[in-house]
Write a protein that holds these residues in place. Structure first.
Motif, PDB file in Angstrom:
ATOM      1  N   SER A   1       0.834  -1.186   0.000  1.00 44.89           N
ATOM      2  CA  SER A   1       0.000   0.000   0.000  1.00 44.89           C
ATOM      3  C   SER A   1       0.878   1.249   0.000  1.00 44.89           C
ATOM      4  CB  SER A   1      -0.878   0.046   1.238  1.00 44.89           C
ATOM      5  OG  SER A   1      -1.809  -1.013   1.228  1.00 44.89           O
ATOM      6  N   THR A   2       0.340   2.338  -0.522  1.00 47.11           N
ATOM      7  CA  THR A   2       1.033   3.621  -0.481  1.00 47.11           C
ATOM      8  C   THR A   2       0.150   4.645   0.219  1.00 47.11           C
ATOM      9  OG1 THR A   2       0.164   4.166  -2.675  1.00 47.11           O
ATOM     10  CG2 THR A   2       2.357   3.196  -2.591  1.00 47.11           C
ATOM     11  N   VAL A   3       0.783   5.670   0.752  1.00 51.99           N
ATOM     12  CA  VAL A   3       0.075   6.726   1.482  1.00 51.99           C
ATOM     13  C   VAL A   3      -0.901   7.435   0.554  1.00 51.99           C
ATOM     14  CG1 VAL A   3       0.358   8.914   2.693  1.00 51.99           C
ATOM     15  CG2 VAL A   3       1.985   7.064   3.065  1.00 51.99           C
ATOM     16  N   ASP A  57      -5.226  -2.553   0.378  1.00 54.25           N
ATOM     17  CA  ASP A  57      -5.524  -3.081   1.702  1.00 54.25           C
ATOM     18  C   ASP A  57      -4.407  -3.976   2.226  1.00 54.25           C
ATOM     19  OD1 ASP A  57      -5.892  -5.117  -0.081  1.00 54.25           O
ATOM     20  OD2 ASP A  57      -7.845  -5.737   0.668  1.00 54.25           O
ATOM     21  N   GLU A  58      -3.184  -3.696   1.804  1.00 58.10           N
ATOM     22  CA  GLU A  58      -2.049  -4.471   2.309  1.00 58.10           C
ATOM     23  C   GLU A  58      -1.758  -4.091   3.763  1.00 58.10           C
ATOM     24  OE1 GLU A  58       1.247  -4.128  -0.355  1.00 58.10           O
ATOM     25  OE2 GLU A  58      -0.038  -4.327  -2.104  1.00 58.10           O
TER      26      GLU A  58
END
Length: 106
Positions: A1-3, A57-58
Motif C-alpha cells: 500500500s502507499t500513502v 488493503d495491504e
C-alpha cells in the motif's frame, strides 16, 4: 500500500502541547517522488506527519523518503532587507527626476 491522505503539522519548539496544521494533502496512487506545496507559508522548526489513509488493503504502508525544503528566519529577514533597500533606492531615483507643483489657484 502507499500513502493516500496525510497532514503536515509544525511547531517552533519541542516538546509541544499543540501542533499547528500546515496542510492536508492527497498523494497519488503511483510510486515515486511526488511534490506537495502548502497553501500558506509558515515557520516551523519541527514537523509531524499524520498518515490518515492509504491505497489498497495491504498490511504495510511503505514510505521510504521525505524531503522538506524551506528557508530560515535569517534568510527571510535578509531578503526583506535587500528588497527594502532596492525599493528605497528606486524611490530616491524617482524623487530626483520628479517635480511636484501645487497650484491652489482656481
Amino acid at each position: 500500500s502507499t500513502v493516500k491522505e496525510f497532514q503536515v503539522l509544525g511547531s517552533h519548539q519541542y516538546p509541544v502541547n499543540e501542533w499547528m496544521l500546515l496542510g492536508k494533502f492527497q498523494a497519488g496512487p503511483e510510486s515515486g517522488e511526488q511534490t506537495f506545496i502548502p497553501q500558506h507559508n509558515a515557520w516551523a522548526r519541527y514537523l509531524k506527519f499524520r498518515f490518515l489513509s492509504h491505497y489498497d488493503d495491504e498490511f504495510y504502508c511503505t514510505l521510504s523518503l521525505i524531503r522538506v525544503y524551506g528557508s530560515t528566519h535569517m534568510e527571510s529577514i535578509r531578503e526583506e532587507i535587500e528588497k527594502s533597500s532596492r525599493d528605497l533606492e528606486s524611490i530616491r531615483d524617482l524623487s530626483g527626476k520628479t517635480s511636484i507643483v501645487l497650484d491652489d489657484k482656481n
